[in-house]
Design a protein around this motif. Structure first.
Motif, PDB file in Angstrom:
ATOM      1  N   VAL A  54       0.799  -1.221   0.000  1.00  0.00           N
ATOM      2  CA  VAL A  54       0.000   0.000   0.000  1.00  0.00           C
ATOM      3  C   VAL A  54       0.836   1.277   0.000  1.00  0.00           C
ATOM      4  O   VAL A  54       0.579   2.192  -0.777  1.00  0.00           O
ATOM      5  CB  VAL A  54      -1.001  -0.023   1.185  1.00  0.00           C
ATOM      6  CG1 VAL A  54      -1.327   1.344   1.715  1.00  0.00           C
ATOM      7  CG2 VAL A  54      -2.256  -0.725   0.763  1.00  0.00           C
ATOM      8  N   ASP A  55       1.846   1.353   0.834  1.00  0.00           N
ATOM      9  CA  ASP A  55       2.618   2.598   0.931  1.00  0.00           C
ATOM     10  C   ASP A  55       3.877   2.590   0.060  1.00  0.00           C
ATOM     11  O   ASP A  55       4.683   3.502   0.127  1.00  0.00           O
ATOM     12  CB  ASP A  55       2.973   2.904   2.376  1.00  0.00           C
ATOM     13  CG  ASP A  55       3.864   1.845   2.999  1.00  0.00           C
ATOM     14  OD1 ASP A  55       4.207   0.866   2.309  1.00  0.00           O
ATOM     15  OD2 ASP A  55       4.218   2.002   4.190  1.00  0.00           O
ATOM     16  N   SER A  56       4.036   1.558  -0.740  1.00  0.00           N
ATOM     17  CA  SER A  56       5.168   1.439  -1.665  1.00  0.00           C
ATOM     18  C   SER A  56       6.518   1.398  -0.954  1.00  0.00           C
ATOM     19  O   SER A  56       7.536   1.683  -1.563  1.00  0.00           O
ATOM     20  CB  SER A  56       5.167   2.568  -2.701  1.00  0.00           C
ATOM     21  OG  SER A  56       3.996   2.520  -3.467  1.00  0.00           O
ATOM     22  N   ARG A  57       6.504   1.066   0.346  1.00  0.00           N
ATOM     23  CA  ARG A  57       7.737   0.936   1.105  1.00  0.00           C
ATOM     24  C   ARG A  57       7.638  -0.319   1.960  1.00  0.00           C
ATOM     25  O   ARG A  57       6.551  -0.754   2.337  1.00  0.00           O
ATOM     26  CB  ARG A  57       7.954   2.144   2.007  1.00  0.00           C
ATOM     27  CG  ARG A  57       8.305   3.403   1.246  1.00  0.00           C
ATOM     28  CD  ARG A  57       8.814   4.506   2.171  1.00  0.00           C
ATOM     29  NE  ARG A  57       8.064   4.631   3.406  1.00  0.00           N
ATOM     30  CZ  ARG A  57       7.177   5.592   3.662  1.00  0.00           C
ATOM     31  NH1 ARG A  57       6.939   6.519   2.763  1.00  0.00           N
ATOM     32  NH2 ARG A  57       6.555   5.648   4.808  1.00  0.00           N
ATOM     33  N   ILE A  58       8.780  -0.856   2.287  1.00  0.00           N
ATOM     34  CA  ILE A  58       8.821  -2.040   3.140  1.00  0.00           C
ATOM     35  C   ILE A  58       9.492  -1.633   4.440  1.00  0.00           C
ATOM     36  O   ILE A  58      10.686  -1.311   4.462  1.00  0.00           O
ATOM     37  CB  ILE A  58       9.577  -3.185   2.446  1.00  0.00           C
ATOM     38  CG1 ILE A  58       8.862  -3.532   1.168  1.00  0.00           C
ATOM     39  CG2 ILE A  58       9.703  -4.387   3.370  1.00  0.00           C
ATOM     40  CD1 ILE A  58       9.619  -4.405   0.245  1.00  0.00           C
TER      41      ILE A  58
END
Length: 155
Positions: A115-119
């Protein structure tokens, strides 16, 4: 220091053929077959095709594209072992194992990760499991395609 035995000699010996038989069946001279086996000469693409047809296996073509063809090496043609046939049973086990690992990561968790394009730190373990499972699944799928191409999955 002795040179390593070439893949061409190993394949011929695996198939229990003489150089004369290979030469007769491929139209490639016995002298050339010997030069390939001593790593003194690299076969031309049409000779690789003839050898692959003679041995009734496309593995040699795929190996050549990865190991000896300048274009294949440049584009990163997928590696394959010319001497070892892929097996349907072990390939299917890899697929089943990969799918089982994917079941442990539910869809909601995959959505949360993306969803937030980050891990973030809390997502790394699940992301790595997802990545490794999909990579193994992709490799196994490609092995299935090679098995089918070699005619081993069709009776």
């Amino acid at each position: 220091m002795a040179k390593e035995t070439s893949v061409y000699k190993k394949i011929r010996e695996q198939n229990d053929k003489s150089q004369e038989t290979v030469a007769s069946g491929t139209g490639i001279s016995r002298d050339k077959i010997g030069a390939f086996e001593r790593n003194e000469k690299t076969p031309e693409p049409d000779e690789i095709v003839a050898l692959s047809e003679f041995y009734d296996s496309k593995r040699l073509c795929r190996w050549y594209c990865h190991e000896e063809c300048p274009v294949g090496r440049e584009i990163g043609y997928p590696a394959v072992n010319a001497l070892e046939e892929e097996r349907l049973d072990s390939t299917m086990l890899v697929i089943i194992n990969s799918l089982n690992k994917l079941k442990n990561i539910n869809i909601e968790r995959m959505i949360e990760i993306s969803v937030d394009s980050r891990i973030d730190e809390s997502e790394k373990a699940d992301f790595n499991t997802l990545k490794e499972s999909l990579a193994a699944l992709s490799d196994a799928y490609n092995a299935l395609l090679r098995i089918e191409e070699d005619g081993k999955a069709i009776s």
